[in-house]
Motif scaffolding. Structure first.
Motif, PDB file in Angstrom:
ATOM      1  N   PRO A   1     -10.363   2.938  -6.420  1.00  0.00           N
ATOM      2  CA  PRO A   1      -9.685   2.771  -7.707  1.00  0.00           C
ATOM      3  C   PRO A   1      -8.252   2.272  -7.513  1.00  0.00           C
ATOM      4  N   GLY A   2      -7.781   1.536  -8.493  1.00  0.00           N
ATOM      5  CA  GLY A   2      -6.459   0.938  -8.397  1.00  0.00           C
ATOM      6  C   GLY A   2      -6.429  -0.347  -7.608  1.00  0.00           C
ATOM      7  N   THR A   3      -7.628  -0.903  -7.351  1.00  0.00           N
ATOM      8  CA  THR A   3      -7.762  -2.098  -6.524  1.00  0.00           C
ATOM      9  C   THR A   3      -8.526  -3.186  -7.267  1.00  0.00           C
TER      10      THR A   3
ATOM     11  N   ALA B   1      -2.845  -8.821  -9.888  1.00  0.00           N
ATOM     12  CA  ALA B   1      -2.748  -7.514  -9.254  1.00  0.00           C
ATOM     13  C   ALA B   1      -1.297  -7.074  -9.120  1.00  0.00           C
TER      14      ALA B   1
ATOM     15  N   ASP C   1     -11.199  -1.369  -9.584  1.00  0.00           N
ATOM     16  CA  ASP C   1     -11.044  -1.520 -11.037  1.00  0.00           C
ATOM     17  C   ASP C   1     -11.743  -2.777 -11.530  1.00  0.00           C
TER      18      ASP C   1
ATOM     19  N   THR D   1       0.122  -5.992 -12.549  1.00  0.00           N
ATOM     20  CA  THR D   1      -0.464  -4.771 -13.121  1.00  0.00           C
ATOM     21  C   THR D   1      -0.392  -3.584 -12.168  1.00  0.00           C
ATOM     22  N   GLY D   2       0.291  -3.748 -11.026  1.00  0.00           N
ATOM     23  CA  GLY D   2       0.483  -2.629 -10.115  1.00  0.00           C
ATOM     24  C   GLY D   2      -0.739  -2.225  -9.342  1.00  0.00           C
ATOM     25  N   ARG D   3      -1.640  -3.154  -9.093  1.00  0.00           N
ATOM     26  CA  ARG D   3      -2.859  -2.837  -8.344  1.00  0.00           C
ATOM     27  C   ARG D   3      -2.784  -3.389  -6.921  1.00  0.00           C
ATOM     28  N   ARG D   4      -3.622  -2.816  -6.071  1.00  0.00           N
ATOM     29  CA  ARG D   4      -3.758  -3.327  -4.710  1.00  0.00           C
ATOM     30  C   ARG D   4      -4.904  -4.335  -4.655  1.00  0.00           C
TER      31      ARG D   4
ATOM     32  N   GLY E   1       4.474  -1.313  -9.552  1.00  0.00           N
ATOM     33  CA  GLY E   1       3.822  -1.955 -10.689  1.00  0.00           C
ATOM     34  C   GLY E   1       4.802  -2.115 -11.827  1.00  0.00           C
TER      35      GLY E   1
END
Length: 470
Positions: A81-83, A60, A42, A63-66, A469
């Protein structure tokens, strides 16, 4: 530094550059040495210092990201995605203490920088076959140095580590401070935090007699030469290090003319000591070889250590697979010669067998999580993912490893494990052994219960818990 209109919240938290998909510089920021690694995070944060790493970890989590990390990009773990991908290349501080024989290196420092700085003091770093690799990522995986028989694993020589754990805390860990985390980071890989710096010991290496000899593999008695290499290698003292490789070399102007487009057998040798003794030790193997295409073994300045293996220096798309070997009876050498011969028709660039033992096998004063310490040899196969052979390369490497499994320990090590497929995962767990795996998994669950570092942990841990998240 604002490089995208889509990242105001993250940009306000860091001093380094932030890139979002579609923004200028995003694609360039993702580029690393291994061109086969296709990142799609992301956001990309080019950290300017450890505080940027702390801030990005906090962002991270909120916002619930890895999280994923890259320095030189030699690895093969892709951030999807999501990282948020943290680039540590700009953490390039290098503080050498010749009296203490140590170096404190930022996460972006490459081994070549350490070799260049240490050599005037008669010191060296325990780099891998390619000095362009980053010190930190390589050492977290254990560090299989071509000088390891003499000095042990790179991870055995770490004094302290500065790391940002998934809770966003910047810690300095060593044998007395957070010793469990210190144990895991030295050999357990990048699954426990984002390392921003480490202090390492620099062994004394006043002189090297080292390099390689290439012979034509299409005309040589390869099985016979492999037997000669094994019998000779097993007589060597710990000050001598060696491997042998089967190469399929492309016809490129960057290569010396005698090697272009050749199928070659490559003897590698590195002796820590004076030239006269090194020449005496390598003489029996030299005498067993046919007329060489190229003989480049001789006195070698420490900063030129990359010449021993002569790994490519330019970025390329590649994949590798490796396994630890329990022994090399004649049947194993015959199998290696057969599966890597042109008659087998497998597309690969290099398949190497390296002698271990010596200091590799000894437990350091401060134990660590290194896998495969007692294996006497390892095998590593590398292929280039270039048209028209790209789709066939992974299967070819798997076939080479499969052919050698009867003589393997069943395990592998982080530095040679290759990809994140189930077979590589199981071999790595076998390389660690059940006791070490249980300890690593328990620590992983304690420091990263939400699986924020999931891309870095697939090799050694069960599937991570869902990330919570906001």
């Amino acid at each position: 530094m604002s490089l995208s209109t889509d990242t105001p919240e993250l940009e306000s938290l860091v001093t380094g550059a932030v890139f979002a998909p579609g923004a200028p510089g995003y694609a360039d920021a993702l580029a690393g040495y291994n061109l086969a690694t296709a990142h799609r995070p992301d956001y990309v944060v080019r950290a300017a210092d450890a505080r940027d790493v702390v801030a990005t970890v906090g962002y991270a989590r909120e916002t619930g990201r890895r999280l994923a990390v890259q320095a030189t990009g030699h690895g093969a773990l892709a951030a999807g995605p999501g990282t948020v991908l943290i680039l540590t290349a700009d953490l390039d501080g290098l503080d050498l203490d010749p009296q203490a024989r140590t170096a404190t290196v930022g996460a972006g420092v490459r081994w070549q920088q350490v070799l260049d700085a240490a050599a005037p003091h008669g010191l060296a770093g325990l780099c891998g076959s390619s000095p362009g690799v980053g010190v930190v990522g390589y050492t977290l995986g254990g560090g299989l140095s071509p000088l390891g028989r003499t000095f042990g694993w790179s991870a055995d020589h770490v004094r302290s580590i500065e790391v940002v754990t998934p809770d966003g805390e910047l810690r300095t860990v060593d044998a007395e401070h957070d010793p469990d985390l210190f144990w895991a980071l030295r050999g357990g890989g990048a699954a426990f935090g984002i390392v921003t710096a480490m202090t390492i010991d620099l062994p004394e290496v006043p002189a090297l007699y080292a390099g390689g000899v290439f012979v034509d593999a299409t005309t040589a008695d390869v099985p016979g030469l492999l037997r000669s290499w094994r019998d000779w290698a097993e007589t060597l003292p710990e000050t001598a290090n060696t491997s042998v490789a089967r190469l399929n070399l492309p016809d490129l102007p960057e290569l010396p003319e005698p090697l272009r487009g050749r199928a070659a057998l490559h003897l590698r040798f590195a002796f820590v000591g004076d030239a006269a003794e090194g020449e005496r030790l390598v003489a029996p193997m030299r005498a067993a070889l046919p007329a060489p295409l190229l003989d480049a073994i001789g006195p070698l300045p420490v900063p030129a250590f990359g010449a021993v293996h002569a790994d490519p220096v330019d970025p390329m798309p590649f994949v590798d697979r490796g396994v630890l070997l329990a022994g090399l009876p004649d049947a194993a050498l015959d199998a290696f010669a057969e599966i890597t011969s042109p008659a087998a028709g497998l597309p690969f660039v290099l398949t190497e067998i390296r002698l271990m033992g010596g200091a590799f096998a000894r437990t350091p004063a401060t134990p660590n999580a290194v896998a495969g310490r007692t294996a006497p040899y390892f095998l590593d196969a590398v292929g280039m993912l270039a048209p028209p052979i790209a789709e066939h390369v992974p299967g070819a490497l798997a076939a080479i490893v499969e052919r050698m499994l009867p003589w393997s320990t069943g395990g592998t090590s982080v530095n040679i494990a290759g990809g994140v497929d189930p077979e590589a995962n199981e071999r790595l767990r076998a390389g660690f052994g059940p006791e070490t795996v249980a300890r690593l998994d328990a620590l992983r669950a304690a420091v990263d219960p939400d699986g924020m570092l999931d891309p870095a942990a697939r090799w050694i841990s069960p599937p991570a818990l869902p990330l919570r998240g906001r």
